[in-house]
Design a protein around this motif. Sequence first.
Motif, PDB file in Angstrom:
ATOM      1  N   ALA A  91       5.623   0.182   1.126  1.00 25.46           N
ATOM      2  CA  ALA A  91       6.095   1.534   0.835  1.00 25.46           C
ATOM      3  C   ALA A  91       5.199   2.549   1.513  1.00 25.46           C
ATOM      4  O   ALA A  91       3.983   2.361   1.611  1.00 25.46           O
ATOM      5  N   VAL A  92       5.806   3.619   1.998  1.00 18.73           N
ATOM      6  CA  VAL A  92       5.068   4.746   2.552  1.00 18.73           C
ATOM      7  C   VAL A  92       5.584   6.009   1.888  1.00 18.73           C
ATOM      8  O   VAL A  92       6.621   5.992   1.223  1.00 18.73           O
ATOM      9  N   LYS A  93       4.851   7.080   2.060  1.00 16.44           N
ATOM     10  CA  LYS A  93       5.333   8.370   1.583  1.00 16.44           C
ATOM     11  C   LYS A  93       5.646   9.258   2.771  1.00 16.44           C
ATOM     12  O   LYS A  93       4.797   9.506   3.615  1.00 16.44           O
ATOM     13  N   VAL A  94       6.881   9.695   2.839  1.00 16.90           N
ATOM     14  CA  VAL A  94       7.341  10.568   3.913  1.00 16.90           C
ATOM     15  C   VAL A  94       7.597  11.949   3.318  1.00 16.90           C
ATOM     16  O   VAL A  94       8.465  12.102   2.461  1.00 16.90           O
ATOM     17  N   ALA A  95       6.828  12.928   3.742  1.00 12.88           N
ATOM     18  CA  ALA A  95       6.949  14.289   3.214  1.00 12.88           C
ATOM     19  C   ALA A  95       6.894  14.276   1.692  1.00 12.88           C
ATOM     20  O   ALA A  95       7.641  14.968   1.015  1.00 12.88           O
ATOM     21  N   GLY A  96       6.031  13.448   1.135  1.00 13.15           N
ATOM     22  CA  GLY A  96       5.853  13.386  -0.300  1.00 13.15           C
ATOM     23  C   GLY A  96       6.825  12.486  -1.019  1.00 13.15           C
ATOM     24  O   GLY A  96       6.769  12.339  -2.240  1.00 13.15           O
ATOM     25  N   VAL A 155       4.263  -3.049  13.259  1.00 12.79           N
ATOM     26  CA  VAL A 155       4.027  -1.770  12.586  1.00 12.79           C
ATOM     27  C   VAL A 155       3.729  -2.013  11.109  1.00 12.79           C
ATOM     28  O   VAL A 155       2.840  -1.382  10.527  1.00 12.79           O
ATOM     29  N   GLY A 156       4.461  -2.951  10.513  1.00 13.64           N
ATOM     30  CA  GLY A 156       4.216  -3.267   9.110  1.00 13.64           C
ATOM     31  C   GLY A 156       2.798  -3.733   8.863  1.00 13.64           C
ATOM     32  O   GLY A 156       2.159  -3.336   7.874  1.00 13.64           O
ATOM     33  N   ARG A 157       2.274  -4.556   9.769  1.00 14.69           N
ATOM     34  CA  ARG A 157       0.890  -5.023   9.618  1.00 14.69           C
ATOM     35  C   ARG A 157      -0.098  -3.871   9.743  1.00 14.69           C
ATOM     36  O   ARG A 157      -1.082  -3.802   9.008  1.00 14.69           O
ATOM     37  N   SER A 158       0.170  -2.966  10.674  1.00 18.83           N
ATOM     38  CA  SER A 158      -0.730  -1.822  10.843  1.00 18.83           C
ATOM     39  C   SER A 158      -0.705  -0.902   9.633  1.00 18.83           C
ATOM     40  O   SER A 158      -1.671  -0.180   9.367  1.00 18.83           O
ATOM     41  N   ALA A 166       0.844  -1.186   0.000  1.00 20.55           N
ATOM     42  CA  ALA A 166       0.000   0.000   0.000  1.00 20.55           C
ATOM     43  C   ALA A 166       0.876   1.230   0.000  1.00 20.55           C
ATOM     44  O   ALA A 166       1.921   1.262   0.628  1.00 20.55           O
ATOM     45  N   VAL A 167       0.464   2.252  -0.704  1.00 20.42           N
ATOM     46  CA  VAL A 167       1.189   3.514  -0.724  1.00 20.42           C
ATOM     47  C   VAL A 167       0.479   4.462   0.232  1.00 20.42           C
ATOM     48  O   VAL A 167      -0.690   4.772   0.036  1.00 20.42           O
ATOM     49  N   LEU A 168       1.202   4.835   1.228  1.00 20.84           N
ATOM     50  CA  LEU A 168       0.610   5.662   2.279  1.00 20.84           C
ATOM     51  C   LEU A 168       1.300   7.009   2.313  1.00 20.84           C
ATOM     52  O   LEU A 168       2.463   7.134   1.948  1.00 20.84           O
ATOM     53  N   VAL A 169       0.604   8.018   2.776  1.00 20.22           N
ATOM     54  CA  VAL A 169       1.143   9.375   2.776  1.00 20.22           C
ATOM     55  C   VAL A 169       1.496   9.783   4.188  1.00 20.22           C
ATOM     56  O   VAL A 169       0.727   9.561   5.109  1.00 20.22           O
ATOM     57  N   VAL A 170       2.683  10.326   4.315  1.00 23.17           N
ATOM     58  CA  VAL A 170       3.169  10.747   5.622  1.00 23.17           C
ATOM     59  C   VAL A 170       3.397  12.250   5.599  1.00 23.17           C
ATOM     60  O   VAL A 170       3.975  12.769   4.665  1.00 23.17           O
ATOM     61  N   THR A 171       2.959  12.917   6.598  1.00 27.75           N
ATOM     62  CA  THR A 171       3.222  14.343   6.719  1.00 27.75           C
ATOM     63  C   THR A 171       4.061  14.568   7.942  1.00 27.75           C
ATOM     64  O   THR A 171       3.924  13.878   8.945  1.00 27.75           O
ATOM     65  N   ALA A 172       4.959  15.531   7.868  1.00 28.42           N
ATOM     66  CA  ALA A 172       5.888  15.779   8.964  1.00 28.42           C
ATOM     67  C   ALA A 172       5.186  16.485  10.106  1.00 28.42           C
ATOM     68  O   ALA A 172       4.427  17.410   9.900  1.00 28.42           O
ATOM     69  N   ASP A 183      -0.983   8.451   7.015  1.00 26.15           N
ATOM     70  CA  ASP A 183      -2.410   8.573   6.743  1.00 26.15           C
ATOM     71  C   ASP A 183      -3.106   7.246   7.000  1.00 26.15           C
ATOM     72  O   ASP A 183      -2.751   6.217   6.419  1.00 26.15           O
ATOM     73  N   GLY A 184      -4.080   7.259   7.903  1.00 29.53           N
ATOM     74  CA  GLY A 184      -4.802   6.037   8.229  1.00 29.53           C
ATOM     75  C   GLY A 184      -4.008   5.070   9.072  1.00 29.53           C
ATOM     76  O   GLY A 184      -4.428   3.924   9.274  1.00 29.53           O
ATOM     77  N   GLY A 185      -2.876   5.493   9.589  1.00 31.33           N
ATOM     78  CA  GLY A 185      -2.027   4.604  10.380  1.00 31.33           C
ATOM     79  C   GLY A 185      -1.405   5.330  11.558  1.00 31.33           C
ATOM     80  O   GLY A 185      -1.810   6.447  11.903  1.00 31.33           O
ATOM     81  N   PRO A 186      -0.398   4.734  12.169  1.00 32.83           N
ATOM     82  CA  PRO A 186       0.214   5.327  13.367  1.00 32.83           C
ATOM     83  C   PRO A 186       1.193   6.438  13.027  1.00 32.83           C
ATOM     84  O   PRO A 186       1.579   6.625  11.872  1.00 32.83           O
ATOM     85  N   ARG A 187       1.580   7.180  14.031  1.00 30.78           N
ATOM     86  CA  ARG A 187       2.676   8.131  13.890  1.00 30.78           C
ATOM     87  C   ARG A 187       3.980   7.364  14.078  1.00 30.78           C
ATOM     88  O   ARG A 187       4.115   6.576  15.005  1.00 30.78           O
TER      89      ARG A 187
END
Length: 394
Positions: A121-126, A209-212, A16-22, A183-187
């Motif tokens: 994969a996740v997205k960290v600050a885009g 954490v990977g499962r979450s 899943a591609v997830l979005v992370v904001t700082a 997004d939709g997951g933990p910090r």
Amino acid sequence: MSGLPSFRAVILMVAAVLVVTAAAGGVVVILGDDLVKTANEPVRRKPTQRPQQPSPRLDQLVPTAAPVKEPVKDFGQGGPGVTATPPRVLAIAAGAVPKTTRFALSGLKHVQKVIVVDAGAVKVAGTALNLLAVDPADFRSWTPQPVADQPAVWSALARGELVADAGAMRKFGMILGAMYQVDGGPRLRVAASATLGLMGVDGLVSADVGRSLGFAPGVAVLLHGKAGKISETGVRKVLGKGSQVVMLDAAHRTPKQQQKPPTTVNVGRPGSYLDLYKASATRCPGLSWTVLAAIGQVESSHGRNNGPSSAGALGPMQFMPATWKHYGVDGDGDGKADIWSPYDAVPGAANYLCANGAGQGGEKLRKAIWFYNHSWDYVNKVMGIAQAYARTYA
């Protein structure tokens, strides 16, 4: 980096591609190639500026190229005795790898160990990051020895925090100690940075954490065996179509005659550390010898505490072997770049600092020192000692 685009393409396909904001707030910034200690301590306040009193006198210290046979007592904390079995092959399968496939992989010639972990994969600050989700106890031996020997890394994973690859920290401008909201997951907190040696992998999180985060279960395969001997064709055949295979031991597959000789900079063998620092600084126009001297004081007290450190740093300028491989030089013209020899290590440090812009002075110099040891407190300390050296030897 060779092979990275296809590696990313496959890992992004199965995860899943997830979005992370700082998260807001200033924290210590880290860049560079070396293992650093975890940021589980509070962010340090800006140190009070005090006159530094360097000691001892550099013109009375004679460098020696004799290797250190035993580490200085109480230098670093050492490791827990984990025996590293580094991966030679990293593969990403098109789907979860079943037990029968694992057995087939373990049966390949020269394969001694196999482990299968989750990936995503996740997205960290885009910016997209490829991560492996692992069990800290099971995965510890699959990292380089200095990483395996660093308890802080594995404690961070057990706490559900992120351990970022040092190269990814530098490339993407990630911040040590920062909290990132998935997004939709933990910090996730970037608690530590380490040179993982896993091409295309930007960091590690725990299996929980990977499962979450919705990572793809059991798609990443690591193989250990004799370096340069595991068959890439054999691995691809077992994993089938759609798999991506990265040979992590490519250096062992290159004929030795193709290896380049060390870079020679010819500073000779000065009779004192003072003269050695001055001669080495000339290899980087604009770099003051006092900065090299200050780093030498902080790192090893001018060759009197050469390590190895608990992180695996070696020699009078405390280089990590992987960093030395790229920036080490033959300073005295004896035909080899010796990480333990001050005649090579000091000009090697000048080479590393210069490559990061130290010769331009000002903020570029401060940033280059920050690359050297990943801490603004360290930068302030080095600059303070350098100013004291300038006054002492004016």
